[in-house]
Design an enzyme around this catalytic site. Structure first.
Site, PDB file in Angstrom:
ATOM      1  N   ASP A 144      25.979  69.772  51.464  1.00 20.30           N
ATOM      2  CA  ASP A 144      26.805  68.658  51.910  1.00 20.30           C
ATOM      3  C   ASP A 144      27.978  68.466  50.945  1.00 20.30           C
ATOM      4  OD1 ASP A 144      27.649  66.641  53.479  1.00 20.30           O
ATOM      5  OD2 ASP A 144      26.186  65.173  52.795  1.00 20.30           O
TER       6      ASP A 144
ATOM      7  N   LYS B 276      22.171  73.830  54.214  1.00 21.07           N
ATOM      8  CA  LYS B 276      23.504  73.333  54.532  1.00 21.07           C
ATOM      9  C   LYS B 276      23.903  72.398  53.404  1.00 21.07           C
ATOM     10  CE  LYS B 276      25.834  70.857  58.293  1.00 21.07           C
ATOM     11  NZ  LYS B 276      27.070  70.721  57.602  1.00 21.07           N
TER      12      LYS B 276
ATOM     13  N   TYR C  60      29.224  81.124  50.636  1.00 23.13           N
ATOM     14  CA  TYR C  60      28.249  81.609  51.615  1.00 23.13           C
ATOM     15  C   TYR C  60      28.795  82.598  52.637  1.00 23.13           C
ATOM     16  CZ  TYR C  60      30.167  77.422  53.848  1.00 23.13           C
ATOM     17  OH  TYR C  60      31.005  76.464  54.309  1.00 23.13           O
TER      18      TYR C  60
ATOM     19  N   CYS D  30      22.830  25.573  51.032  1.00 28.50           N
ATOM     20  CA  CYS D  30      23.355  26.807  50.439  1.00 28.50           C
ATOM     21  C   CYS D  30      22.605  27.116  49.145  1.00 28.50           C
ATOM     22  CB  CYS D  30      24.845  26.651  50.161  1.00 28.50           C
ATOM     23  SG  CYS D  30      25.522  28.000  49.197  1.00 28.50           S
TER      24      CYS D  30
ATOM     25  N   LYS E  38      20.424  69.628  61.705  1.00 30.64           N
ATOM     26  CA  LYS E  38      20.511  68.450  60.828  1.00 30.64           C
ATOM     27  C   LYS E  38      19.174  67.738  60.796  1.00 30.64           C
ATOM     28  CE  LYS E  38      25.189  67.874  60.237  1.00 30.64           C
ATOM     29  NZ  LYS E  38      25.996  66.743  60.484  1.00 30.64           N
TER      30      LYS E  38
ATOM     31  N   CYS F 163      28.016  28.166  54.676  1.00 36.01           N
ATOM     32  CA  CYS F 163      28.218  27.098  53.707  1.00 36.01           C
ATOM     33  C   CYS F 163      29.704  26.774  53.798  1.00 36.01           C
ATOM     34  CB  CYS F 163      27.871  27.595  52.304  1.00 36.01           C
ATOM     35  SG  CYS F 163      28.497  26.529  51.009  1.00 36.01           S
TER      36      CYS F 163
ATOM     37  N   CYS G 291      25.202  26.532  46.079  1.00 38.71           N
ATOM     38  CA  CYS G 291      25.782  25.242  45.688  1.00 38.71           C
ATOM     39  C   CYS G 291      24.982  24.048  46.193  1.00 38.71           C
ATOM     40  CB  CYS G 291      27.230  25.150  46.161  1.00 38.71           C
ATOM     41  SG  CYS G 291      27.341  25.034  47.964  1.00 38.71           S
TER      42      CYS G 291
ATOM     43  N   CYS H  43      32.130  26.288  46.617  1.00 34.27           N
ATOM     44  CA  CYS H  43      30.875  27.008  46.376  1.00 34.27           C
ATOM     45  C   CYS H  43      31.114  28.228  45.472  1.00 34.27           C
ATOM     46  CB  CYS H  43      30.281  27.459  47.713  1.00 34.27           C
ATOM     47  SG  CYS H  43      28.881  28.566  47.530  1.00 34.27           S
TER      48      CYS H  43
ATOM     49  N   GLU I  86      19.897  79.334  55.712  1.00 36.59           N
ATOM     50  CA  GLU I  86      20.468  78.889  54.441  1.00 36.59           C
ATOM     51  C   GLU I  86      20.460  77.371  54.433  1.00 36.59           C
ATOM     52  OE1 GLU I  86      24.473  80.368  54.197  1.00 36.59           O
ATOM     53  OE2 GLU I  86      23.839  82.330  54.936  1.00 36.59           O
TER      54      GLU I  86
HETATM   55  S1  IVH Z   1      28.635  78.723  57.623  1.00 35.99           S
HETATM   56  C1  IVH Z   1      31.349  79.841  61.134  1.00 35.99           C
HETATM   57  N1  IVH Z   1      26.849  78.077  55.797  1.00 35.99           N
HETATM   58  O1  IVH Z   1      28.836  73.006  57.183  1.00 35.99           O
HETATM   59  C2  IVH Z   1      30.413  79.521  60.039  1.00 35.99           C
HETATM   60  N2  IVH Z   1      28.413  76.424  56.489  1.00 35.99           N
HETATM   61  O2  IVH Z   1      28.864  71.953  59.901  1.00 35.99           O
HETATM   62  C3  IVH Z   1      30.925  78.527  59.096  1.00 35.99           C
HETATM   63  N3  IVH Z   1      28.219  74.310  55.300  1.00 35.99           N
HETATM   64  O3  IVH Z   1      32.186  73.789  57.890  1.00 35.99           O
HETATM   65  C4  IVH Z   1      30.062  77.868  58.149  1.00 35.99           C
HETATM   66  N4  IVH Z   1      26.538  74.884  54.011  1.00 35.99           N
HETATM   67  O4  IVH Z   1      31.521  73.291  55.449  1.00 35.99           O
HETATM   68  C5  IVH Z   1      27.893  77.669  56.549  1.00 35.99           C
HETATM   69  N5  IVH Z   1      25.270  77.659  54.163  1.00 35.99           N
HETATM   70  C6  IVH Z   1      26.290  77.251  54.899  1.00 35.99           C
HETATM   71  C7  IVH Z   1      26.833  75.948  54.794  1.00 35.99           C
HETATM   72  C8  IVH Z   1      27.887  75.580  55.612  1.00 35.99           C
HETATM   73  C9  IVH Z   1      27.386  73.917  54.324  1.00 35.99           C
HETATM   74  C10 IVH Z   1      29.241  73.432  55.911  1.00 35.99           C
HETATM   75  C11 IVH Z   1      30.587  74.095  56.113  1.00 35.99           C
HETATM   76  C12 IVH Z   1      30.848  74.034  57.587  1.00 35.99           C
HETATM   77  C13 IVH Z   1      29.968  72.889  57.997  1.00 35.99           C
HETATM   78  C14 IVH Z   1      29.604  73.030  59.470  1.00 35.99           C
END
Ligand code: IVH
Length: 691
Positions: free
Chosen positions: A118, A116, A246, A429, A335, A447, A432, A452, A114
């Protein structure tokens, strides 16, 4: 048609319609109505309900906007803790994780990949299909109750519906995927997901804030966190947050999904917004394929993603794998590395800061980096510049980690044109034209002209900033505007401004002029610590300013203090002392102080308020349970060094009870007395730790 129906019947019809279109728009992303048509339905319902308050229902879309603000967000205990995830920063780390999974299970399981998201994780509880509670993650065991705020997020359903068979969307494919096409809504359902700021709404919010001279949010994640934790849900409502769910944490009812992939379909069936970009794979190659696919494509998404979460699909396997002290073994967050791009330096310009320091900035051919176009990067100081030897005409690599300011990481020497000459800092500068100086032992070139104009602009910005005198309505643009209008000569001249001078300026008007004048007025009482910080004395940051205020209590006492008195304050060394002495020795600074005094700016710190200078001063705190990050003694020391007192028993006089794992009866006592209960995160925030 509305006229022939009873108001209650028409309202019900409108709610149904609005609910359907909201789902189409916010969840399924295939709107059928224009925004105007949607708004007109909503307005009709609002006016109907206003005229007939007795027909308002709690799940009416009009009730998304919260009522009165709360004083403090109440705490919520998560019965099932919200775990966080182990991170992998390189493909090898991800492979090592998958190998461990395979070893433990004795075979390769199916994985779900999935995106992630932010944002900020939240937990939502539904009872018989109605949203009853929304909470932030907090420290995983205790979060904050943000129900009114989450109710304002249109993507979050207030009451669950199962899509009907044959009506298209998620339901149509559901049967084919082996999900019962009509999910029975469980009596209690707890779902988890991420609240986020869509990139577009984020840009719009920041543009609005910039116009209003308000501080900007650094990135959508911060904006989401800030917006969700607002005490006034009406403001949350004005910010266009969204959400993706999720996971299912609790399901009290029949047909509980037994796979993560199935949970996601079920969530969709129940009308939750679920990110469609996901995949079930049978091996590591499948995982890497997904990572590659989204590496660059993610920048085109309307929301921020910082990686991919890989989860073992079946709950049975998840249970077998279990968890370590901190993380589940069945999931990992990959990441993406910071992005790098190459571009050509077109110019090196010099900016003059508040203390006169000259900072070189590289300007380059605009280049797309991590989804945004970047045009410039700071080179910090001339040494940094000399070390990297960045020259106009050079091809350079620029990097961006997260959403921070891009930086030049290296010069690609093979591409250097023959004509490129090393850059030399200007001798004068740029603002000035006074000669710049480089003091012995210092990296910076400055400066030193106190008049200034570039320095003045920066000094003013700093003086009015939130942690200094806090004149919120005066953002960068407005300071610039006032300087251009010739209304400001130094920071003291702020106190001579009148509403009549401000109101006629472009984009001001009576109301905002009056607001800013009132804020300036209020800032007179900010006190010595803020004033000292705001004056921008070299070496005197926020912390030193507080220490000085606590020790000397008045500007007069500080002005007359010698080096010995200054260095007798712990944490103040000879260099800081010299910076302070030099500042007070300069004529223009002395006359500035006289002007500020004349303007009625408070130059003292009351011992009680400064308590002295500590962020917990005057408060009485009680500890209960085990904290995750510090021992009891460490917690006591931290509280006391911030000016707070630690007591062994809870009374009405207690400021807050700080509760860790397995809190004792003190927590109950605090609740019965209505005393605030803090988590360790709250304590960190109160101590001023960066969150
Ligand atoms: S699963 C135990 N799925 O990322 C499993 N987390 O770094 C818990 N997050 O605290 C999380 N997208 O806030 C899961 N598709 C996704 C996510 C996700 C973002 C965040 C979530 C978690 C943090 C962990």
């Amino acid at each position: 048609m509305a006229k022939t129906k009873t108001p209650a019947a028409r309202a019900a019809e409108l709610r149904e319609e609005i609910g359907r279109h909201a789902r189409l728009y916010y969840v399924e992303d295939r709107p059928e109505l224009t925004d105007a048509a949607y708004d007109s339905l909503l307005r009709e319902l609002i006016s109907l309900e206003e005229a007939h308050p007795e027909i308002v229902t709690p799940d009416s879309p009009t009730q998304r906007v919260g009522g009165t603000p709360v004083g403090e967000l109440p705490n919520v205990r998560h019965e099932i803790p919200l775990l966080s995830l182990e991170n992998a920063y390189a493909p090898e780390e991800l492979k090592a994780w998958a190998d461990r999974v395979v070893n433990r299970l004795g075979r390769t399981p199916a994985f779900v990949c999935e995106l992630k998201i932010d944002g900020l994780s939240v937990s939502l509880v539904y009872e018989n299909g109605a949203l009853v509670r929304a909470a932030t993650r907090g420290d995983g065991t205790t979060g904050e109750d943000v129900t009114p705020n989450v109710r304002t997020i249109h993507a979050v359903p207030l009451d669950l519906k199962t899509s009907e068979k044959g009506k298209g969307g998620a339901a149509a494919g559901a049967a084919a995927r082996g999900v019962p096409s009509k999910v029975k809504i469980p009596a209690v359902l707890e779902v988890r997901g991420e609240v986020y700021f869509p990139k577009k709404s984020f840009a719009a919010l920041n543009a609005k804030r910039e116009e209003a001279g308000e501080p900007l949010f650094a990135n959508p994640r911060n904006a989401a966190a800030g917006s969700l934790r607002l005490l006034d849900a009406r403001i949350t409502a004005s910010r266009r947050l969204s959400a993706f769910l999720y996971s299912i944490a609790r399901w009290d009812g029949p047909d509980e999904p037994q796979r993560q992939s199935q949970s996601l379909f079920t969530l969709e069936e129940l009308s939750f917004p679920v990110n469609p970009h996901r995949i079930v794979v049978s091996d590591l190659d499948g995982i890497f394929g997904f990572l590659d696919e989204w590496k660059t494509k993610r920048h085109d998404l309307p929301f921020e993603t910082d990686g991919v979460v890989v989860k073992v699909d079946t709950l049975a396997d998840q249970r077998r794998l279990g968890q370590t002290a901190k993380f589940p073994r069945w999931a990992i967050a990959y990441k993406y590395p910071p992005e790098e791009a190459t571009t050509v330096v077109t110019d090196i310009v010099v900016q003059v800061g508040r203390t006169g320091v000259l900072t070189p900035v590289a300007e380059f051919t605009p280049v797309l980096l991590a989804g945004t176009v970047v045009k410039r990067a700071t080179l910090h100081n001339h040494e940094d510049l000399a070390r990297k030897d960045v020259r106009v005409g050079d091809t350079v690599a620029v990097e961006k980690g997260g959403d921070v300011i891009p930086k030049v990481t290296r010069v690609i020497l093979e591409k250097r044109p023959k004509s490129a000459r090393p850059y030399a800092m200007p001798a004068r500068c740029p603002a000035c034209d006074e000669k710049v100086v480089r003091q012995e032992g210092e990296v910076a070139v400055r400066c030193v002209n106190p008049a200034c104009p570039a320095q003045l602009a920066e000094r003013l910005r700093h003086f009015v900033s939130r942690r200094a005198m806090d004149v919120e309505g005066l953002g960068d643009e407005r300071v610039e505007q006032l300087l251009e209008a010739g209304l400001l000569q130094d920071v003291a001249s702020l106190y001579a401004l009148t509403g009549d001078q401000l109101a006629p300026l472009e984009r001001w008007g009576e109301k905002s002029a009056a607001n800013v004048i009132a804020e300036i007025e209020e800032s007179r009482g900010a006190g010595l610590a803020r004033l000292l910080f705001g004056l921008g004395i070299r070496q005197v940051g926020e912390k030193t300013a507080k220490l000085l205020a606590r020790r000397f209590l008045s500007m007069e006492a500080l002005e007359t203090a010698g080096e010995d008195a200054l260095t007798s304050v712990s944490e103040i060394g000879p260099e800081t002392a010299r910076g302070i002495l030099e500042w007070f020795a300069q004529g223009p600074n002395r006359s500035l102080l006289a002007k500020l005094r004349q303007a009625g700016v408070r130059m003292t710190e009351s011992p009680a308020a400064s308590g002295a200078g500590g962020s917990l001063s005057g408060g009485v705190y009680v500890l209960t349970g085990t904290l995750a990050r510090r021992s009891r003694d460490e917690a006591m020391a931290a509280i006391e060094s911030a000016g707070g007192k630690v007591s062994g028993s809870v009374s009405k006089k207690t400021t807050a009870v700080i509760a860790g794992e397995e809190p004792g009866s003190k927590l109950d006592k605090a609740k019965s007395l209505g005393v605030a209960v803090w988590t360790e995160d709250d304590l960190d925030r109160a101590l001023g730790a960066p969150s």
